[in-house]
Design an enzyme around this catalytic site. Sequence first.
Site, PDB file in Angstrom:
ATOM      1  N   HIS A  98      27.028   8.405  -8.533  1.00 37.86           N
ATOM      2  CA  HIS A  98      26.114   7.116  -8.574  1.00 37.86           C
ATOM      3  C   HIS A  98      25.018   7.013  -7.404  1.00 37.86           C
ATOM      4  CE1 HIS A  98      25.744   2.950 -10.284  1.00 37.86           C
ATOM      5  NE2 HIS A  98      25.082   3.157  -9.223  1.00 37.86           N
TER       6      HIS A  98
ATOM      7  N   HIS B 129      21.305   5.690  -5.571  1.00 35.69           N
ATOM      8  CA  HIS B 129      19.992   5.188  -5.564  1.00 35.69           C
ATOM      9  C   HIS B 129      18.903   5.816  -4.733  1.00 35.69           C
ATOM     10  CE1 HIS B 129      20.981   1.705  -8.189  1.00 35.69           C
ATOM     11  NE2 HIS B 129      22.098   1.882  -7.712  1.00 35.69           N
TER      12      HIS B 129
ATOM     13  N   LYS C 149      21.815   4.849 -18.456  1.00 37.28           N
ATOM     14  CA  LYS C 149      22.259   4.058 -17.711  1.00 37.28           C
ATOM     15  C   LYS C 149      22.025   2.480 -18.495  1.00 37.28           C
ATOM     16  CE  LYS C 149      24.090   1.543 -14.313  1.00 37.28           C
ATOM     17  NZ  LYS C 149      23.921   1.473 -12.895  1.00 37.28           N
TER      18      LYS C 149
ATOM     19  N   HIS D 261      26.775  -0.681 -16.057  1.00 37.55           N
ATOM     20  CA  HIS D 261      26.966  -1.811 -15.009  1.00 37.55           C
ATOM     21  C   HIS D 261      27.754  -2.992 -15.652  1.00 37.55           C
ATOM     22  CE1 HIS D 261      25.618  -4.151 -11.422  1.00 37.55           C
ATOM     23  NE2 HIS D 261      25.925  -5.108 -12.157  1.00 37.55           N
TER      24      HIS D 261
ATOM     25  N   HIS E 291      30.848   1.642 -10.463  1.00 38.08           N
ATOM     26  CA  HIS E 291      31.352   0.721  -9.115  1.00 38.08           C
ATOM     27  C   HIS E 291      32.345  -0.129  -9.604  1.00 38.08           C
ATOM     28  CE1 HIS E 291      28.008  -1.514 -11.000  1.00 38.08           C
ATOM     29  NE2 HIS E 291      27.181  -0.608 -10.272  1.00 38.08           N
TER      30      HIS E 291
ATOM     31  N   ASP F 251      26.762   4.478  -4.816  1.00 40.26           N
ATOM     32  CA  ASP F 251      26.052   3.276  -5.296  1.00 40.26           C
ATOM     33  C   ASP F 251      25.167   3.069  -3.869  1.00 40.26           C
ATOM     34  OD1 ASP F 251      24.593   1.595  -6.720  1.00 40.26           O
ATOM     35  OD2 ASP F 251      26.282   0.126  -6.524  1.00 40.26           O
TER      36      ASP F 251
HETATM   37  O1  DOR Z   1      24.084  -3.657  -5.132  1.00 38.78           O
HETATM   38  C1  DOR Z   1      23.404  -2.963  -5.822  1.00 38.78           C
HETATM   39  N1  DOR Z   1      22.207  -2.637  -5.701  1.00 38.78           N
HETATM   40  N2  DOR Z   1      23.810  -3.035  -7.050  1.00 38.78           N
HETATM   41  C2  DOR Z   1      23.165  -2.637  -8.359  1.00 38.78           C
HETATM   42  O2  DOR Z   1      23.765  -2.589  -9.252  1.00 38.78           O
HETATM   43  C3  DOR Z   1      21.662  -2.134  -7.903  1.00 38.78           C
HETATM   44  C4  DOR Z   1      21.550  -1.556  -6.713  1.00 38.78           C
HETATM   45  C5  DOR Z   1      19.983  -1.476  -6.214  1.00 38.78           C
HETATM   46  O3  DOR Z   1      19.473  -0.896  -6.687  1.00 38.78           O
HETATM   47  O4  DOR Z   1      19.610  -1.900  -5.040  1.00 38.78           O
HETATM   48 ZN    ZN Z   2      23.929   1.322  -8.532  1.00 33.94          ZN
END
Ligand code: DOR
Ligand code: ZN
Length: 359
Positions: free
Chosen positions: A16, A18, A102, A139, A177, A252
């Site tokens: 997971h 970003h 997702k 999520h 998460h 995450d």
């Molecule tokens: O804290 C988070 N940031 N939770 C999420 O689900 C998305 C993520 C983000 O893309 O910044």
């Molecule tokens: Zn995330």
Amino acid sequence: MTAPHTLTLRRPDDWHLHLRDGEMLRAVLPASAARFGRAIVMPNLRPPVTGVAEALAYRERIVAALPSGSRFRPLMTCYATDAADPDEIERGWSDGVFAAVKLYPAHATTNSDHGVSDFSRIVPLLERMQSLGMPLLVHGEVTDPAVDMFDREAVFIERVLSPLLAALPRLRLVFEHVTTAQAVAFVRAHAAGGRVGATITAHHLLINRNAMFAGGLRPHAYCLPVAKRERHRKALVEAATSGEAAFFLGTDSAPHPVAAKESACGCAGIFTAPAGLELYAEVFEQAGALDRLEAFASLNGPRFYRLPPNDDTITLVRRPWTMPAEIAGVVPFRAGEEIAWTLTETPPLAETPPLAETP
Ligand code: DOR
Ligand code: ZN
């Protein structure tokens, strides 16, 4: 018995992550690529990655941003919307472009405005995924403003997840998460046959909700789902270090420019990638479970995703270093503080200046 000083594991994956896009992608990708063999890349760009062509183009941008010689492989995901087309998603799955779908409940978190507003609208998609064996990454938070922020995950289990799994008995799902004892119990109750798995972040293993209020408001400890009480953190540590196949590593890691965090309405997201494996080693060491880190970080995820584990290894040494205060204009988790473990091949990231543009 004294704790080992070095630790060699089969190379882990991040289930997971970003990575963002543009300059931010180029700034944050090397940290993940230095540690992990593969990562499930989140599709919540602006606009989100909803089709095969967009995912292919995004994958190319990620590969182009990799340090030379890197063997890191991004695994792409499709962002589910109310209008998601099961045929398009099946095409992406069959062509090996989409590893999963997702699902963000609309408005649950960062860049989730196009998420699903009503689960009944995507039943045809979920039925298709069930027949394909394609994982749904969830999520798990309700967005009902009447529900207390700290109860949103537990209420999601009751209102959405339990009925969903009852209606679709073969749908394969990752509860992303997880932050509560209730989520851990739910995953265990549905884990048989590799049906339901869960990612656990390093920050949810290391902090409880007090971290957001330590001596003042701490925006860099704010993410979604928010960290919960200490008893929930303990349940997460117990699950992660149990060795059970349903639980696997998902950082995450979610970078935001410092101004977007230190704001009257700060973004959710914690940037852990610069110590993406080392932080977990700390948790497992504290729990006396370093011998189970490999299962959690390197074996359980591939097994769930029906992929082979990585064929190379990574070595950590117990040598402390200090996390920089800022990396490319993002304040990392533990900024300015000590990290107990170091990767042997890769020096820790140095402090770098902010980016010129922020995508
Ligand atoms: O804290 C988070 N940031 N939770 C999420 O689900 C998305 C993520 C983000 O893309 O910044
Ligand atoms: Zn995330």
